[in-house]
Design a protein around this motif. Sequence first.
Motif, PDB file in Angstrom:
ATOM      1  N   GLY A   9     -12.261  71.881  42.408  1.00 34.52           N
ATOM      2  CA  GLY A   9     -11.238  70.862  42.645  1.00 34.52           C
ATOM      3  C   GLY A   9      -9.868  71.459  42.899  1.00 34.52           C
ATOM      4  N   LEU A  12      -4.025  68.072  41.687  1.00 35.83           N
ATOM      5  CA  LEU A  12      -2.918  68.624  40.902  1.00 35.83           C
ATOM      6  C   LEU A  12      -3.414  69.657  39.898  1.00 35.83           C
ATOM      7  CD1 LEU A  12      -0.652  65.514  40.304  1.00 35.83           C
ATOM      8  CD2 LEU A  12       0.217  67.814  40.744  1.00 35.83           C
ATOM      9  N   CYS A  13      -4.528  69.331  39.203  1.00 35.27           N
ATOM     10  CA  CYS A  13      -4.997  70.240  38.142  1.00 35.27           C
ATOM     11  C   CYS A  13      -5.485  71.573  38.710  1.00 35.27           C
ATOM     12  CB  CYS A  13      -6.093  69.557  37.324  1.00 35.27           C
ATOM     13  SG  CYS A  13      -5.419  68.249  36.276  1.00 35.27           S
ATOM     14  N   ASP A  32     -13.197  73.223  46.908  1.00 36.50           N
ATOM     15  CA  ASP A  32     -12.692  71.849  47.014  1.00 36.50           C
ATOM     16  C   ASP A  32     -13.171  71.204  48.294  1.00 36.50           C
ATOM     17  OD1 ASP A  32     -10.581  69.767  45.950  1.00 36.50           O
ATOM     18  OD2 ASP A  32     -10.281  69.910  48.118  1.00 36.50           O
ATOM     19  N   GLU A  33     -13.726  70.020  48.111  1.00 36.11           N
ATOM     20  CA  GLU A  33     -14.101  69.233  49.278  1.00 36.11           C
ATOM     21  C   GLU A  33     -12.936  68.283  49.531  1.00 36.11           C
ATOM     22  OE1 GLU A  33     -17.875  66.496  50.414  1.00 36.11           O
ATOM     23  OE2 GLU A  33     -16.847  66.043  48.571  1.00 36.11           O
ATOM     24  N   SER A  39      -6.820  61.014  43.761  1.00 39.63           N
ATOM     25  CA  SER A  39      -5.624  60.558  43.047  1.00 39.63           C
ATOM     26  C   SER A  39      -4.368  61.305  43.516  1.00 39.63           C
ATOM     27  CB  SER A  39      -5.873  60.796  41.558  1.00 39.63           C
ATOM     28  OG  SER A  39      -5.094  59.970  40.788  1.00 39.63           O
ATOM     29  N   THR A  40      -4.461  62.625  43.623  1.00 40.39           N
ATOM     30  CA  THR A  40      -3.273  63.398  44.010  1.00 40.39           C
ATOM     31  C   THR A  40      -2.824  63.042  45.425  1.00 40.39           C
ATOM     32  OG1 THR A  40      -4.094  65.198  42.604  1.00 40.39           O
ATOM     33  CG2 THR A  40      -2.300  65.727  44.103  1.00 40.39           C
ATOM     34  N   SER A  44       2.441  58.653  44.231  1.00 40.66           N
ATOM     35  CA  SER A  44       3.810  58.638  44.749  1.00 40.66           C
ATOM     36  C   SER A  44       4.598  59.866  44.310  1.00 40.66           C
ATOM     37  CB  SER A  44       4.530  57.373  44.302  1.00 40.66           C
ATOM     38  OG  SER A  44       4.465  57.254  42.908  1.00 40.66           O
ATOM     39  N   VAL A  46       6.021  60.725  41.314  1.00 37.14           N
ATOM     40  CA  VAL A  46       7.237  60.529  40.520  1.00 37.14           C
ATOM     41  C   VAL A  46       7.112  61.155  39.131  1.00 37.14           C
ATOM     42  CG1 VAL A  46       8.727  58.775  39.466  1.00 37.14           C
ATOM     43  CG2 VAL A  46       7.769  58.402  41.755  1.00 37.14           C
ATOM     44  N   PHE A 189     -18.967  71.065  45.951  1.00 40.37           N
ATOM     45  CA  PHE A 189     -19.622  71.830  44.893  1.00 40.37           C
ATOM     46  C   PHE A 189     -20.915  71.104  44.536  1.00 40.37           C
ATOM     47  CE2 PHE A 189     -20.494  72.251  40.351  1.00 40.37           C
ATOM     48  CZ  PHE A 189     -20.588  73.623  40.223  1.00 40.37           C
ATOM     49  N   THR A 335      -5.250  63.573  33.403  1.00 41.27           N
ATOM     50  CA  THR A 335      -3.783  63.450  33.403  1.00 41.27           C
ATOM     51  C   THR A 335      -3.322  62.017  33.682  1.00 41.27           C
ATOM     52  OG1 THR A 335      -3.771  64.212  35.693  1.00 41.27           O
ATOM     53  CG2 THR A 335      -3.302  65.865  33.989  1.00 41.27           C
ATOM     54  N   GLY A 336      -4.259  61.130  33.998  1.00 37.84           N
ATOM     55  CA  GLY A 336      -3.951  59.697  34.090  1.00 37.84           C
ATOM     56  C   GLY A 336      -2.829  59.355  35.037  1.00 37.84           C
ATOM     57  N   THR A 337      -1.845  58.603  34.532  1.00 34.04           N
ATOM     58  CA  THR A 337      -0.731  58.175  35.383  1.00 34.04           C
ATOM     59  C   THR A 337       0.366  59.238  35.453  1.00 34.04           C
ATOM     60  OG1 THR A 337       0.329  57.165  33.477  1.00 34.04           O
ATOM     61  CG2 THR A 337      -1.062  55.730  34.808  1.00 34.04           C
ATOM     62  N   LYS A 338       0.152  60.377  34.791  1.00 36.72           N
ATOM     63  CA  LYS A 338       1.247  61.355  34.615  1.00 36.72           C
ATOM     64  C   LYS A 338       0.915  62.752  35.113  1.00 36.72           C
ATOM     65  CE  LYS A 338       4.217  58.970  32.122  1.00 36.72           C
ATOM     66  NZ  LYS A 338       5.446  58.703  32.795  1.00 36.72           N
ATOM     67  N   GLY A 339       0.030  62.847  36.083  1.00 34.58           N
ATOM     68  CA  GLY A 339      -0.411  64.171  36.519  1.00 34.58           C
ATOM     69  C   GLY A 339       0.724  65.055  37.014  1.00 34.58           C
ATOM     70  N   VAL A 340       1.691  64.455  37.683  1.00 37.24           N
ATOM     71  CA  VAL A 340       2.779  65.251  38.275  1.00 37.24           C
ATOM     72  C   VAL A 340       3.581  65.930  37.159  1.00 37.24           C
ATOM     73  CG1 VAL A 340       4.757  65.178  39.840  1.00 37.24           C
ATOM     74  CG2 VAL A 340       2.866  63.580  40.155  1.00 37.24           C
TER      75      VAL A 340
HETATM   76  C1  LIG Z   1      -1.824  54.984  43.259  1.00 36.46           C
HETATM   77  C2  LIG Z   1      -1.531  56.144  42.330  1.00 36.46           C
HETATM   78  C3  LIG Z   1      -0.215  56.497  42.081  1.00 36.46           C
HETATM   79  C4  LIG Z   1       0.071  57.560  41.223  1.00 36.46           C
HETATM   80  N1  LIG Z   1       1.382  57.908  41.036  1.00 36.46           N
HETATM   81  C5  LIG Z   1       1.682  58.920  40.191  1.00 36.46           C
HETATM   82  C6  LIG Z   1       3.029  59.312  39.988  1.00 36.46           C
HETATM   83  O1  LIG Z   1       3.957  58.798  40.623  1.00 36.46           O
HETATM   84  N2  LIG Z   1       3.278  60.283  39.083  1.00 36.46           N
HETATM   85  C7  LIG Z   1       2.274  60.910  38.378  1.00 36.46           C
HETATM   86  O2  LIG Z   1       2.562  61.770  37.542  1.00 36.46           O
HETATM   87  N3  LIG Z   1       0.985  60.586  38.578  1.00 36.46           N
HETATM   88  C8  LIG Z   1       0.661  59.607  39.463  1.00 36.46           C
HETATM   89  N4  LIG Z   1      -0.641  59.272  39.663  1.00 36.46           N
HETATM   90  C9  LIG Z   1      -1.673  59.990  38.893  1.00 36.46           C
HETATM   91  C10 LIG Z   1      -1.994  61.365  39.485  1.00 36.46           C
HETATM   92  O3  LIG Z   1      -2.277  61.177  40.834  1.00 36.46           O
HETATM   93  C11 LIG Z   1      -3.163  62.019  38.737  1.00 36.46           C
HETATM   94  O4  LIG Z   1      -2.841  62.186  37.378  1.00 36.46           O
HETATM   95  C12 LIG Z   1      -3.519  63.399  39.319  1.00 36.46           C
HETATM   96  O5  LIG Z   1      -3.384  63.408  40.700  1.00 36.46           O
HETATM   97  C13 LIG Z   1      -4.929  63.811  38.972  1.00 36.46           C
HETATM   98  O6  LIG Z   1      -5.165  65.077  39.533  1.00 36.46           O
HETATM   99  P1  LIG Z   1      -6.560  65.800  39.411  1.00 36.46           P
HETATM  100  O7  LIG Z   1      -6.401  67.161  39.964  1.00 36.46           O
HETATM  101  O8  LIG Z   1      -7.091  65.683  38.014  1.00 36.46           O
HETATM  102  O9  LIG Z   1      -7.579  64.914  40.289  1.00 36.46           O
HETATM  103  P2  LIG Z   1      -7.720  64.725  41.868  1.00 36.46           P
HETATM  104  O10 LIG Z   1      -6.433  64.562  42.519  1.00 36.46           O
HETATM  105  O11 LIG Z   1      -8.724  63.638  42.053  1.00 36.46           O
HETATM  106  O12 LIG Z   1      -8.353  66.089  42.355  1.00 36.46           O
HETATM  107  C14 LIG Z   1      -9.714  66.420  42.173  1.00 36.46           C
HETATM  108  C15 LIG Z   1     -10.158  67.281  43.339  1.00 36.46           C
HETATM  109  O13 LIG Z   1     -11.504  67.683  43.118  1.00 36.46           O
HETATM  110  C16 LIG Z   1     -12.240  67.559  44.312  1.00 36.46           C
HETATM  111  N5  LIG Z   1     -13.653  67.397  43.982  1.00 36.46           N
HETATM  112  C17 LIG Z   1     -14.215  66.483  43.143  1.00 36.46           C
HETATM  113  N6  LIG Z   1     -15.560  66.672  43.105  1.00 36.46           N
HETATM  114  C18 LIG Z   1     -15.834  67.723  43.926  1.00 36.46           C
HETATM  115  C19 LIG Z   1     -17.031  68.399  44.317  1.00 36.46           C
HETATM  116  N7  LIG Z   1     -18.243  68.056  43.860  1.00 36.46           N
HETATM  117  N8  LIG Z   1     -16.923  69.420  45.192  1.00 36.46           N
HETATM  118  C20 LIG Z   1     -15.731  69.813  45.677  1.00 36.46           C
HETATM  119  N9  LIG Z   1     -14.562  69.215  45.347  1.00 36.46           N
HETATM  120  C21 LIG Z   1     -14.617  68.177  44.484  1.00 36.46           C
HETATM  121  C22 LIG Z   1     -11.637  66.320  44.984  1.00 36.46           C
HETATM  122  O14 LIG Z   1     -11.914  66.298  46.358  1.00 36.46           O
HETATM  123  C23 LIG Z   1     -10.146  66.536  44.681  1.00 36.46           C
HETATM  124  O15 LIG Z   1      -9.542  67.321  45.684  1.00 36.46           O
HETATM  125  C24 LIG Z   1      -0.973  58.250  40.555  1.00 36.46           C
HETATM  126  C25 LIG Z   1      -2.296  57.912  40.841  1.00 36.46           C
HETATM  127  C26 LIG Z   1      -2.578  56.878  41.732  1.00 36.46           C
HETATM  128  C27 LIG Z   1      -4.011  56.544  42.032  1.00 36.46           C
END
Ligand SMILES: Cc1cc2nc3c(=O)[nH]c(=O)nc-3n(C[C@H](O)[C@H](O)[C@H](O)COP(=O)(O)OP(=O)(O)OC[C@H]3O[C@@H](n4cnc5c(N)ncnc54)[C@H](O)[C@@H]3O)c2cc1C
Length: 376
Positions: A9, A12-13, A32-33, A39-40, A44, A46, A189, A335-340
């Motif tokens: 993945g 953000l993480c 990463d696919e 979510s990322t 927005s 913020v 993956f 990271t829920g609503t606070k990933g950034v």
């Molecule tokens: C509408 C909306 C608004 C938001 N606004 C904010 C904000 O303003 N501020 C804030 O702090 N947070 C915000 N968030 C939350 C934030 O987006 C998330 O907390 C964060 O992006 C999560 O990141 P992640 O890396 O865990 O997951 P993801 O962003 O989902 O990344 C996971 C990655 O893993 C990849 N993946 C998954 N399975 C596989 C696989 N089998 N093979 C290969 N790749 C795979 C996916 O393609 C993706 O690229 C918002 C979320 C939404 C939905």
Amino acid sequence: MQTSVLIVGQGLCGTWLSFWLQQLGIDCVVIDEERPNTSTRVASGVINPVTGRRMTRTWMADEVIPFAVKAYEELGRKITAKYEVRSSRERTFSPAQEQQQPATTLIQRCDIIDFFNSPDRRKDFEEKAKQYAAEYLQWPEDEAAMQQHFRYELGYGIIAPAYQVDLQTMLDGWRQYLLQHQQLLAQRFDASQLQLLPDGVQYQDIRADKIVFADGIAANAAGFFQLLPFALNKGEALILKIDGLPNNHIYKKGNSLTPWRGGYFWAGSTYNNHYTNDQPSEAFRQQMEAWLQSVLKHPFTVLDHVAAIRPATVERRPFAGWHPQHPQVGILNGTGTKGVTLAPYFAQQLAANIAQQTPLLPAVDVARFARVLSRM
Ligand SMILES: Cc1cc2nc3c(=O)[nH]c(=O)nc-3n(C[C@H](O)[C@H](O)[C@H](O)COP(=O)(O)OP(=O)(O)OC[C@H]3O[C@@H](n4cnc5c(N)ncnc54)[C@H](O)[C@@H]3O)c2cc1C
């Protein structure tokens, strides 16, 4: 291929974990696919120090926000023009030229114009402004200053400093960086091809000491960590063109209007935990357009409509650490609503844990769910 850490993945993480590992001199490969509605991709971006209807201070704000600001600046220095280009026609620079590339601006300081929806909300702001000693909550010089842009009757307060991160540029730029350093496999993956070894993992031709799942909501559906208490929720947003609205503020009046790259605006969002799919819905579009028509004094054009599921958790705390029965298998998620705000800080903690065995904060360490995870 041999590597220390295989990361699944690049949201953000995964971005932050691979960045910090690289900073600590630990070799990693990311799989990463690329999907359009992660979510990322739709967030927005913020960083808000005060959130929710009750205007509560963001968890660990004093530590995680200053840390995040510096971290995005640092990442921006890596994602120079060389990696910003998202095309097969890569620009090539000599090492000397590369040194001189200006940093990419990923993070901007901004304020949040918080329109009061009710007298109670105003009172709340007044009280919280005293409590927070004007640290984050301030009053404008002239509460009528937004009248040319918005319809509002109960005035507004200002939340500052807040920040906005250009997540699209971050994802694309870091992806290019990893690709050019042969550290990214742009593919899905396939868990059936993962083999656990006594001292590591084997995935196809990759032999790694550890694997970390930073796969967002996929972790809730299957895999080593699916029993963790996730509480996923869906969010949607419209991407808008609004002529005449200054794009140096975030505007909040129930919903939010946030500046978006290219001079556009992002309008959202919902927190729907009874969703049936991850696609944009007609109901949201209608509701958001009605809201815009009621509050905004400028005409707007809808350019796009996006949706994604947030990897939120029941306790509203991220998940980081190692599987109790498979210490070579880790997670960074939730990271829920606070990933950034949270991802830079806790990714650094996990990277340091890998490099120097420093402890993880117990509130995020998945060791707290050892019993649940042992049921797998
Ligand atoms: C509408 C909306 C608004 C938001 N606004 C904010 C904000 O303003 N501020 C804030 O702090 N947070 C915000 N968030 C939350 C934030 O987006 C998330 O907390 C964060 O992006 C999560 O990141 P992640 O890396 O865990 O997951 P993801 O962003 O989902 O990344 C996971 C990655 O893993 C990849 N993946 C998954 N399975 C596989 C696989 N089998 N093979 C290969 N790749 C795979 C996916 O393609 C993706 O690229 C918002 C979320 C939404 C939905």
